[in-house]
Design a protein around this motif. Structure first.
Motif, mmCIF file in Angstrom:
data_model
loop_
_atom_site.group_PDB
_atom_site.id
_atom_site.type_symbol
_atom_site.label_atom_id
_atom_site.label_comp_id
_atom_site.label_asym_id
_atom_site.label_seq_id
_atom_site.Cartn_x
_atom_site.Cartn_y
_atom_site.Cartn_z
ATOM 1 N N THR A 416 0.764 -1.311 -0.020
ATOM 2 C CA THR A 416 -0.036 -0.019 -0.063
ATOM 3 C C THR A 416 0.872 1.291 0.084
ATOM 4 O O THR A 416 0.221 2.543 -0.168
ATOM 5 N N ALA A 417 2.048 1.068 0.281
ATOM 6 C CA ALA A 417 2.866 2.286 0.043
ATOM 7 C C ALA A 417 3.317 2.704 -1.336
ATOM 8 O O ALA A 417 3.746 3.978 -1.678
ATOM 9 N N LEU A 418 2.808 1.962 -2.415
ATOM 10 C CA LEU A 418 3.257 2.136 -3.641
ATOM 11 C C LEU A 418 2.476 3.459 -4.250
ATOM 12 O O LEU A 418 3.338 4.277 -5.225
ATOM 13 N N PRO A 419 1.424 3.799 -4.112
ATOM 14 C CA PRO A 419 0.739 4.973 -4.752
ATOM 15 C C PRO A 419 1.517 6.358 -3.992
ATOM 16 O O PRO A 419 1.777 7.313 -4.786
ATOM 17 N N GLU A 420 2.023 6.470 -2.760
ATOM 18 C CA GLU A 420 2.733 7.485 -2.322
ATOM 19 C C GLU A 420 4.096 7.595 -2.961
ATOM 20 O O GLU A 420 4.616 8.585 -3.104
ATOM 21 N N MET A 421 4.876 6.433 -2.979
ATOM 22 C CA MET A 421 5.960 6.280 -3.594
ATOM 23 C C MET A 421 6.046 6.626 -5.151
ATOM 24 O O MET A 421 7.154 7.399 -5.542
ATOM 25 N N GLU A 422 4.972 6.227 -5.868
ATOM 26 C CA GLU A 422 4.846 7.116 -7.128
ATOM 27 C C GLU A 422 4.667 8.335 -7.393
ATOM 28 O O GLU A 422 5.262 9.244 -8.103
ATOM 29 N N ALA A 423 3.952 8.913 -6.326
ATOM 30 C CA ALA A 423 3.816 10.387 -6.367
ATOM 31 C C ALA A 423 5.050 11.027 -5.920
ATOM 32 O O ALA A 423 5.630 12.114 -6.732
ATOM 33 N N VAL A 424 6.042 10.632 -5.195
ATOM 34 C CA VAL A 424 7.172 10.991 -4.816
ATOM 35 C C VAL A 424 8.282 11.002 -5.853
ATOM 36 O O VAL A 424 9.009 11.776 -6.344
ATOM 37 N N LYS A 425 7.982 9.798 -6.759
ATOM 38 C CA LYS A 425 8.749 9.522 -7.930
ATOM 39 C C LYS A 425 8.431 10.546 -8.950
ATOM 40 O O LYS A 425 9.587 11.181 -9.603
ATOM 41 N N GLU A 426 7.405 11.060 -9.131
ATOM 42 C CA GLU A 426 6.794 12.069 -10.167
ATOM 43 C C GLU A 426 7.406 13.385 -9.788
ATOM 44 O O GLU A 426 7.683 14.011 -10.587
ATOM 45 N N THR A 427 7.582 13.413 -8.502
ATOM 46 C CA THR A 427 8.096 14.935 -7.960
ATOM 47 C C THR A 427 9.589 15.037 -8.253
ATOM 48 O O THR A 427 9.999 16.032 -8.811
ATOM 49 N N TYR A 428 10.209 13.998 -7.683
ATOM 50 C CA TYR A 428 11.711 14.024 -7.686
ATOM 51 C C TYR A 428 12.350 13.620 -8.979
ATOM 52 O O TYR A 428 13.760 13.953 -9.142
ATOM 53 N N ASP A 429 11.631 12.708 -9.741
ATOM 54 C CA ASP A 429 12.377 12.275 -10.866
ATOM 55 C C ASP A 429 11.277 12.083 -11.972
ATOM 56 O O ASP A 429 10.968 10.880 -12.469
ATOM 57 N N PRO A 430 10.693 13.215 -12.697
ATOM 58 C CA PRO A 430 9.748 13.017 -13.437
ATOM 59 C C PRO A 430 10.097 12.517 -15.002
ATOM 60 O O PRO A 430 9.471 11.941 -15.642
ATOM 61 N N GLN A 431 11.620 12.562 -15.178
ATOM 62 C CA GLN A 431 12.023 11.913 -16.555
ATOM 63 C C GLN A 431 12.645 10.520 -16.366
ATOM 64 O O GLN A 431 13.123 10.011 -17.111
ATOM 65 N N ASN A 432 12.246 10.035 -14.970
ATOM 66 C CA ASN A 432 12.760 8.609 -14.712
ATOM 67 C C ASN A 432 14.072 8.369 -15.046
ATOM 68 O O ASN A 432 14.432 7.304 -15.596
#
Length: 444
Positions: A416-432
């Motif tokens: 259940t941490a995945l949605p929050e982790m994905e949001a953090v990813k989008e904020t700090y590494d939008p270019q993946n």
């Protein structure tokens, strides 16, 4: 032309199956160097790997066929008595950290075996001899020096970046490259402990002692690791005993100490001496994978099933090149997750799960698939036994990412941490950018 020794060292891993031939390797010396490297790799979309200690067993998790970033120059260890903290560079192994802290009579919640790197171990969670007292290693990280994918260097604390602080606790390399950890330290004196080597013929007594310890001992200073091994066709059991004081209280370890031993090496010693007790060189430079089962309880019937699994797979793969079949049983108190706050791993702290470690090692690359399939099968078999005992949460419980076999569902790692982790990813590494490296990858 022969490869340079520095390059060979940079790409080497504890398990040969985890190493790859990289296009080149680079050894940054500062966080700013790392920022420059990440900026170049991101702009050119070049695959890369990030290696700390190089002990992770999954192929392509810290290795690459692209650019190997080796953090071996980040070896600073700076103790601050005024804050009871220590800043540790990610190029260290835990042996170095313990040795550096000994003159100050303090310690950190770190690895239990010699040669384990601080980087992947910490970012994956971290179970320690001190976990019963202080929680997981990630529960004792005060700050992460992090190089973001855009090259910016920031100091991640719960106060300054609560979203990143949460995601880095178990989130590995999804958000950038950590260059320094700052850990809480605790007073540390001499400890009592060591290793017993026992013949497999006494497995029943070991099973009973391990189950009784797991279910009845509540002293947070006490810990054991019971390891059932076949090494070159010999069935041996190793028991590591630990008590965080110069002497053990009466009764806690009596059942273990009553079992006949092949080797007995237990005494009052320094903490580092206990970490150096286990011979890890026997499996170095072999091929190998881990797998795990997150147990709710350790019971005698479950341990009997584990011994049966050990014997079955040693026999079933007898014509392959396997020389080590190992199951590590690790009891911890039910309270260990109360020492820290929310984290990517474990995504739930409502109940602690016990990270059974399954490790097979072999020598021939042609046997990789056989051992991978065996590790999947034995974990499934032990999961079924646990469920049959009423441990109904085991199949969907958090799987310890430092032990989990590649191919394990990401939902079992982060849940259940995945949605929050994905949001953090989008904020700090939008270019993946960090998606160009291997590991447990958070979707974008």
């Amino acid at each position: 032309m022969a490869a340079e020794p520095e390059y060979l060292e940079d790409i080497s891993h504890y398990a040969m199956s985890s190493a790859q031939d990289s296009v080149c390797s680079v050894e940054p010396g500062t966080a700013e160097d790392v920022g420059t490297i990440l900026t170049i790799l991101g702009s050119t979309r070049t695959p890369f790997g990030i290696k700390g200690g190089g002990h992770i067993m999954n192929p392509n998790y810290s290795s690459t066929t692209g650019v190997q970033i080796t953090m071996s120059r980040f070896t600073s260890i700076e103790y601050d008595a005024s804050t009871s903290s220590v800043a540790v560079g990610v190029g260290n192994v835990w042996d170095d950290v313990y040795e550096a802290l000994m003159p100050y009579n303090v310690n950190v919640v770190g690895g239990r075996v010699s040669g384990i790197g601080v980087a992947g171990y910490t970012l994956g969670g971290g179970y320690s001899y001190l976990t019963n007292q202080y929680g997981l290693t990630i529960d004792n990280v005060l700050a992460f020096e992090l190089v973001l994918p855009n090259g910016t260097v920031i100091n991640v604390t719960d106060a300054a970046y609560p979203d990143l602080f949460f995601a880095l606790k178990g989130g590995y390399n999804n958000y950038g490259i950590v260059t320094t950890f700052t850990y809480q330290t605790y007073p540390q004196g001499l400890i009592w402990g060591g290793q017993l080597i026992i013949s497999g013929e006494y497995a029943d007594q070991v099973n009973a002692a391990t189950a009784n310890f797991s279910n009845n001992v509540t002293d947070p200073k006490a810990a054991v690791i019971t390891t059932y091994d076949y090494e070159e066709s010999a069935f041996l059991i190793s028991i590591i005993l630990f008590y965080d004081a110069p002497t053990q209280p009466p009764g806690i370890f009596d059942e273990f100490l009553a079992i006949p031993t092949i080797s007995y090496d237990v005494s009052t010693m320094d903490y580092l001496d206990l970490v150096l007790t286990e011979d890890v060189e026997i499996s170095e430079n072999m091929r190998g994978y881990y797998n795990t089962v997150p147990l709710m309880n350790i019971t005698t019937p479950l341990l009997e099933a584990l011994v049966s699994q050990l014997q079955y797979w040693q026999s079933a793969l007898a014509t392959d090149s396997g020389t080590i079949f190992s199951y590590d049983v690790e009891p911890f108190l039910p309270t260990i997750l109360t020492h820290g706050g929310p984290s990517a791993y474990p995504w739930t702290r409502a109940e602690r799960f016990l990270p059974l470690n399954i490790y097979f090692a072999w020598t021939d690359a042609d046997d990789d698939a056989d051992f991978y399939n065996a590790l999947v099968a034995t974990a499934a078999n032990l999961t079924a036994v646990a469920v049959s005992e009423g441990q109904i949460l085991v199949p969907t419980a958090p799987h310890y990412p430092n032990y989990a076999l590649y191919g394990t569902s990401l939902s079992l790692i982060y849940g259940t941490a995945l949605p929050e982790m994905e949001a953090v990813k989008e904020t700090y590494d939008p270019q993946n950018v960090m998606g160009l490296a291997g590991g447990w990858k958070v979707p974008t």
